[in-house]
Write a protein that holds these residues in place. Structure first.
Motif: not given
Length: 122
Positions: A39-43
């Motif tokens: 999730i954080c990588a996508s953001r």
């Protein structure tokens, strides 16, 4: 830019849409639940950006993740695909059964993935 630190908190602190490419080779094996990382990588990735990573994935693991006797985690492809879908990634390259490295003369088998962040839906 090369970065060193605890991956989840470091990614959470990154500005949105900061990167075109993230590479994680032989890192995710030290984390069980990868949901927050994906999730954080996508953001932190720009739309169209790529997240390339490797994980240990013995053929016997069909779902989820598990801590192995080596004290590293193995992750199933089904689990990874679920996380990629949730985080807005599309797997462009998936190589299963890859010899990631030798450990005590034995091959460590895993999966290598290159995923692309999809554009936000209007």
């Amino acid at each position: 830019t090369w970065r060193v630190g605890e991956i989840s908190s470091w990614l959470a602190a990154c500005a949105a849409d900061s990167f075109d490419l993230m590479l994680s080779s032989d890192v995710l094996v030290y984390v069980g639940d990868l949901r927050e990382i994906f999730i954080c990588a996508s953001r932190a990735l720009r739309a169209g950006g790529h997240f390339a990573f490797s994980v240990e994935s013995p053929a016997s693991l069909r779902a989820g993740f598990k801590l192995q006797g080596t004290r590293r985690f193995a992750h199933s492809l089904n689990y990874l695909r679920s996380l990629m879908d949730e985080a807005g990634f599309h797997a462009q390259v998936v190589h299963e059964g890859v010899e990631l490295r030798l450990e005590s003369g034995q091959a460590v088998i895993g999966t290598v993935v290159v995923a692309r962040k999809q554009a936000a839906q209007p």
